[in-house]
Design a protein around this motif. Structure first.
Motif, PDB file in Angstrom:
ATOM      1  N   CYS A 193       0.842  -1.211   0.000  1.00  0.00           N
ATOM      2  CA  CYS A 193       0.000   0.000   0.000  1.00  0.00           C
ATOM      3  C   CYS A 193       0.872   1.255   0.000  1.00  0.00           C
ATOM      4  CB  CYS A 193      -0.917   0.006   1.222  1.00  0.00           C
ATOM      5  SG  CYS A 193      -2.149  -1.312   1.250  1.00  0.00           S
ATOM      6  N   ARG A 194       1.948   1.228   0.776  1.00  0.00           N
ATOM      7  CA  ARG A 194       2.851   2.384   0.809  1.00  0.00           C
ATOM      8  C   ARG A 194       3.513   2.588  -0.551  1.00  0.00           C
ATOM      9  NH1 ARG A 194       4.716   0.292   5.963  1.00  0.00           N
ATOM     10  NH2 ARG A 194       6.807  -0.098   5.151  1.00  0.00           N
ATOM     11  N   ALA A 195       3.905   1.503  -1.193  1.00  0.00           N
ATOM     12  CA  ALA A 195       4.535   1.614  -2.510  1.00  0.00           C
ATOM     13  C   ALA A 195       3.570   2.230  -3.513  1.00  0.00           C
ATOM     14  CB  ALA A 195       4.993   0.237  -2.989  1.00  0.00           C
ATOM     15  N   MET A 196       2.329   1.772  -3.521  1.00  0.00           N
ATOM     16  CA  MET A 196       1.332   2.342  -4.427  1.00  0.00           C
ATOM     17  C   MET A 196       1.070   3.804  -4.092  1.00  0.00           C
ATOM     18  SD  MET A 196       0.381   0.107  -6.711  1.00  0.00           S
ATOM     19  CE  MET A 196      -1.181   0.799  -7.294  1.00  0.00           C
ATOM     20  N   GLY A 197       1.078   4.129  -2.789  1.00  0.00           N
ATOM     21  CA  GLY A 197       0.869   5.510  -2.376  1.00  0.00           C
ATOM     22  C   GLY A 197       1.993   6.418  -2.830  1.00  0.00           C
ATOM     23  N   LEU A 198       3.237   5.957  -2.714  1.00  0.00           N
ATOM     24  CA  LEU A 198       4.378   6.779  -3.134  1.00  0.00           C
ATOM     25  C   LEU A 198       4.381   6.995  -4.644  1.00  0.00           C
ATOM     26  CD1 LEU A 198       7.178   5.359  -0.835  1.00  0.00           C
ATOM     27  CD2 LEU A 198       6.370   7.725  -0.886  1.00  0.00           C
ATOM     28  N   VAL A 199       4.082   5.945  -5.400  1.00  0.00           N
ATOM     29  CA  VAL A 199       3.996   6.102  -6.862  1.00  0.00           C
ATOM     30  C   VAL A 199       2.922   7.135  -7.203  1.00  0.00           C
ATOM     31  CG1 VAL A 199       3.273   4.947  -8.983  1.00  0.00           C
ATOM     32  CG2 VAL A 199       4.914   3.835  -7.458  1.00  0.00           C
ATOM     33  N   SER A 200       1.765   7.043  -6.549  1.00  0.00           N
ATOM     34  CA  SER A 200       0.682   8.004  -6.801  1.00  0.00           C
ATOM     35  C   SER A 200       1.100   9.415  -6.415  1.00  0.00           C
ATOM     36  CB  SER A 200      -0.572   7.601  -6.003  1.00  0.00           C
ATOM     37  OG  SER A 200      -1.006   6.307  -6.348  1.00  0.00           O
ATOM     38  N   LEU A 201       1.789   9.534  -5.267  1.00  0.00           N
ATOM     39  CA  LEU A 201       2.198  10.855  -4.778  1.00  0.00           C
ATOM     40  C   LEU A 201       3.098  11.550  -5.785  1.00  0.00           C
ATOM     41  CD1 LEU A 201       1.935  12.640  -2.191  1.00  0.00           C
ATOM     42  CD2 LEU A 201       4.129  11.668  -1.477  1.00  0.00           C
ATOM     43  N   TYR A 202       4.073  10.818  -6.326  1.00  0.00           N
ATOM     44  CA  TYR A 202       5.035  11.443  -7.233  1.00  0.00           C
ATOM     45  C   TYR A 202       4.527  11.518  -8.675  1.00  0.00           C
ATOM     46  CZ  TYR A 202       8.320  12.154  -3.563  1.00  0.00           C
ATOM     47  OH  TYR A 202       8.920  12.630  -2.415  1.00  0.00           O
ATOM     48  N   TYR A 212      -4.225   5.098  -0.614  1.00  0.00           N
ATOM     49  CA  TYR A 212      -3.313   3.983  -0.333  1.00  0.00           C
ATOM     50  C   TYR A 212      -2.650   4.125   1.032  1.00  0.00           C
ATOM     51  CZ  TYR A 212      -3.792   2.210  -5.089  1.00  0.00           C
ATOM     52  OH  TYR A 212      -4.286   1.677  -6.253  1.00  0.00           O
ATOM     53  N   PHE A 213      -2.245   5.343   1.416  1.00  0.00           N
ATOM     54  CA  PHE A 213      -1.640   5.516   2.729  1.00  0.00           C
ATOM     55  C   PHE A 213      -2.669   5.281   3.831  1.00  0.00           C
ATOM     56  CE2 PHE A 213       1.484   8.601   0.555  1.00  0.00           C
ATOM     57  CZ  PHE A 213       2.367   7.571   0.304  1.00  0.00           C
ATOM     58  N   GLY A 214      -3.919   5.717   3.594  1.00  0.00           N
ATOM     59  CA  GLY A 214      -4.981   5.444   4.554  1.00  0.00           C
ATOM     60  C   GLY A 214      -5.244   3.955   4.697  1.00  0.00           C
ATOM     61  N   LYS A 215      -5.169   3.239   3.581  1.00  0.00           N
ATOM     62  CA  LYS A 215      -5.351   1.789   3.613  1.00  0.00           C
ATOM     63  C   LYS A 215      -4.228   1.125   4.390  1.00  0.00           C
ATOM     64  CE  LYS A 215      -6.082  -2.171   0.511  1.00  0.00           C
ATOM     65  NZ  LYS A 215      -6.189  -2.606  -0.913  1.00  0.00           N
ATOM     66  N   ALA A 216      -2.999   1.616   4.232  1.00  0.00           N
ATOM     67  CA  ALA A 216      -1.868   1.064   4.984  1.00  0.00           C
ATOM     68  C   ALA A 216      -2.091   1.214   6.485  1.00  0.00           C
ATOM     69  CB  ALA A 216      -0.575   1.759   4.569  1.00  0.00           C
ATOM     70  N   VAL A 217      -2.614   2.373   6.909  1.00  0.00           N
ATOM     71  CA  VAL A 217      -2.916   2.597   8.326  1.00  0.00           C
ATOM     72  C   VAL A 217      -3.993   1.631   8.802  1.00  0.00           C
ATOM     73  CG1 VAL A 217      -3.970   4.225   9.948  1.00  0.00           C
ATOM     74  CG2 VAL A 217      -2.151   4.990   8.416  1.00  0.00           C
ATOM     75  N   ASP A 218      -5.027   1.450   7.986  1.00  0.00           N
ATOM     76  CA  ASP A 218      -6.115   0.543   8.367  1.00  0.00           C
ATOM     77  C   ASP A 218      -5.608  -0.893   8.522  1.00  0.00           C
ATOM     78  OD1 ASP A 218      -7.913   2.629   8.332  1.00  0.00           O
ATOM     79  OD2 ASP A 218      -8.623   2.214   6.295  1.00  0.00           O
ATOM     80  N   VAL A 219      -4.734  -1.305   7.610  1.00  0.00           N
ATOM     81  CA  VAL A 219      -4.216  -2.676   7.630  1.00  0.00           C
ATOM     82  C   VAL A 219      -3.268  -2.888   8.806  1.00  0.00           C
ATOM     83  CG1 VAL A 219      -2.783  -4.343   6.385  1.00  0.00           C
ATOM     84  CG2 VAL A 219      -4.515  -3.037   5.154  1.00  0.00           C
ATOM     85  N   ASP A 220      -2.398  -1.912   9.063  1.00  0.00           N
ATOM     86  CA  ASP A 220      -1.411  -2.049  10.136  1.00  0.00           C
ATOM     87  C   ASP A 220      -1.228  -0.718  10.851  1.00  0.00           C
ATOM     88  OD1 ASP A 220       0.594  -2.620  11.864  1.00  0.00           O
ATOM     89  OD2 ASP A 220       2.027  -3.350  10.388  1.00  0.00           O
ATOM     90  N   PRO A 221      -2.076  -0.441  11.851  1.00  0.00           N
ATOM     91  CA  PRO A 221      -1.964   0.833  12.578  1.00  0.00           C
ATOM     92  C   PRO A 221      -0.802   0.867  13.552  1.00  0.00           C
ATOM     93  CG  PRO A 221      -3.703  -0.509  13.522  1.00  0.00           C
ATOM     94  CD  PRO A 221      -3.217  -1.246  12.313  1.00  0.00           C
ATOM     95  N   PHE A 222      -0.073  -0.244  13.694  1.00  0.00           N
ATOM     96  CA  PHE A 222       1.037  -0.287  14.644  1.00  0.00           C
ATOM     97  C   PHE A 222       2.371   0.028  14.001  1.00  0.00           C
ATOM     98  CE2 PHE A 222      -2.083  -3.236  16.614  1.00  0.00           C
ATOM     99  CZ  PHE A 222      -2.336  -2.487  17.745  1.00  0.00           C
ATOM    100  N   GLU A 223       2.397   0.321  12.713  1.00  0.00           N
ATOM    101  CA  GLU A 223       3.648   0.674  12.046  1.00  0.00           C
ATOM    102  C   GLU A 223       3.670   2.183  11.815  1.00  0.00           C
ATOM    103  OE1 GLU A 223       6.527  -0.887   8.434  1.00  0.00           O
ATOM    104  OE2 GLU A 223       4.627  -1.895   8.838  1.00  0.00           O
ATOM    105  N   ALA A 224       4.640   2.846  12.421  1.00  0.00           N
ATOM    106  CA  ALA A 224       4.690   4.308  12.420  1.00  0.00           C
ATOM    107  C   ALA A 224       4.793   4.884  11.011  1.00  0.00           C
ATOM    108  CB  ALA A 224       5.850   4.791  13.271  1.00  0.00           C
TER     109      ALA A 224
END
Length: 349
Positions: A193-202, A212-224
């Protein structure tokens, strides 16, 4: 909740509860390398919760901490304690794995991934190049693992941002290809999700990046890192207050995170867009303190100092930036800045 490691089921683990058993025996019987153990001790009013993470093969401590609470508050504090422990375990585990990989010089796919993860956090041309090489070797050994393709996408993205590859365009195309392949293999892995978010961002598709970044938080809220990237995207979308809140949460969760320089660098850009130039100077300097080799911190510091008319300091910062990225030009920077609004981007340039 973490997708970076498997956790042995509680039914298997609880047969050791209350026993004084050698950790190596436990690890052998459970086929585990790391053991999290803890205890609770109390007096009439206070309770102390102890937790420690042990590398059972080496029989060494990886991490240990204690938490003091009042008995009357403990029921409401249990979730907070769990969050604190779980959040701390992920970077502690990765750091232990890096040390193990360095000591053993192994070339299994997972070990190559760990090596790449840490090389990326150097934010140097050599580190990013080594990370790309390690990811590609990991993929050759295990092409079906989405996480290796996801990290490769992140590495190509960083390579493109600083023009450390054959061309910016080629690096970003490679990043997109790797991210899309990762997404096909596992679209719910937080690193994917982070990889897709970074590609979208740039690619300046800010709404997709936020998704995608919101989805990453939903999937794993324990990773800073998930919270930090969501906050960074919020800042680039123009919500500086929300960016500070989310990145602040990430920094509180993982104050010594290997990627924290990048978080502060993004906040510096958001502060510049919001016209908070003194904040931008402070965020830039915090990024540089965390990692003096991080070009983004130096770059935003130059911009903020110029806009504050501190030209001597800006020239000194520019020299440090060009020592890290000697081929930097306004044209190449215009191609990679993730600032959607043209007026904001022009002002930064």
């Amino acid at each position: 909740r973490s997708r970076l490691f498997a956790v042995v089921s509680s039914n298997s683990v609880f047969r050791f509860k209350g026993q004084r058993v050698d950790t190596r025996r436990i690890a052998r019987e459970l086929n585990a390398r790391y053991i999290l153990e803890g205890s609770v001790r109390g007096s009439a009013k206070r309770v102390r919760v102890n937790a420690q993470l042990i590398d059972a093969h080496a029989d060494t401590h990886v991490w240990a901490e204690h938490y003091d609470r009042e008995w009357s508050l403990l029921p409401g504090d249990q979730d907070e304690l769990i969050d604190l422990i779980v959040t701390t375990i992920v970077p502690a585990y990765l750091a232990a794995e890096r040390r193990r990989v360095d000591d053993e010089h192994d070339t299994r796919a997972w070990d190559l991934f760990v090596r790449a993860y840490w090389q990326l956090s150097t934010f140097t041309r050599e580190g990013v190049g080594d990370a790309i090489d390690a990811c590609q070797r990991a993929i050759a050994l295990d092409p079906s693992a989405a996480v290796y393709h996801g990290l490769l996408a992140v590495a190509f993205n960083i390579q493109g941002i600083y023009d450390w590859g054959r061309s910016v365009r080629q690096s970003f195309e490679d990043a997109r290809r790797a991210a899309e392949r990762a997404n096909q293999l596992d679209d719910s892995h937080p690193l994917v999700c982070r990889a897709m978010g970074l590609v979208s961002l740039y690619e300046r598709r800010i709404d997709d990046a936020l998704h995608y970044f919101g989805k990453a938080v939903d999937v794993d809220p324990f990773e800073a890192e998930n919270w930090a990237l969501l906050g960074n995207a919020r800042g680039l979308a123009g919500d500086y207050a929300q960016a500070r809140e989310l990145v602040g949460k990430a920094a509180q969760m993982s104050p010594r995170d290997t990627y924290i320089a990048g978080w502060f660098g993004y906040l510096a850009m958001a502060a510049i867009m919001a016209g908070e130039l003194e904040d931008a100077v402070q965020w830039s300097r915090r990024a540089i303190r965390q990692n003096p080799s991080f070009p983004g911190g130096h770059r935003s510091l130059v911009v903020a100092l110029v806009q504050l008319d501190r030209l001597d300091a800006a020239r000194a910062s520019l020299r440090e930036l060009l020592a890290l990225v000697p081929d930097l030009s306004l044209g190449s920077l215009d191609a990679v800045l993730p600032i959607v609004d043209r007026a904001d981007r022009e002002r930064y340039l």
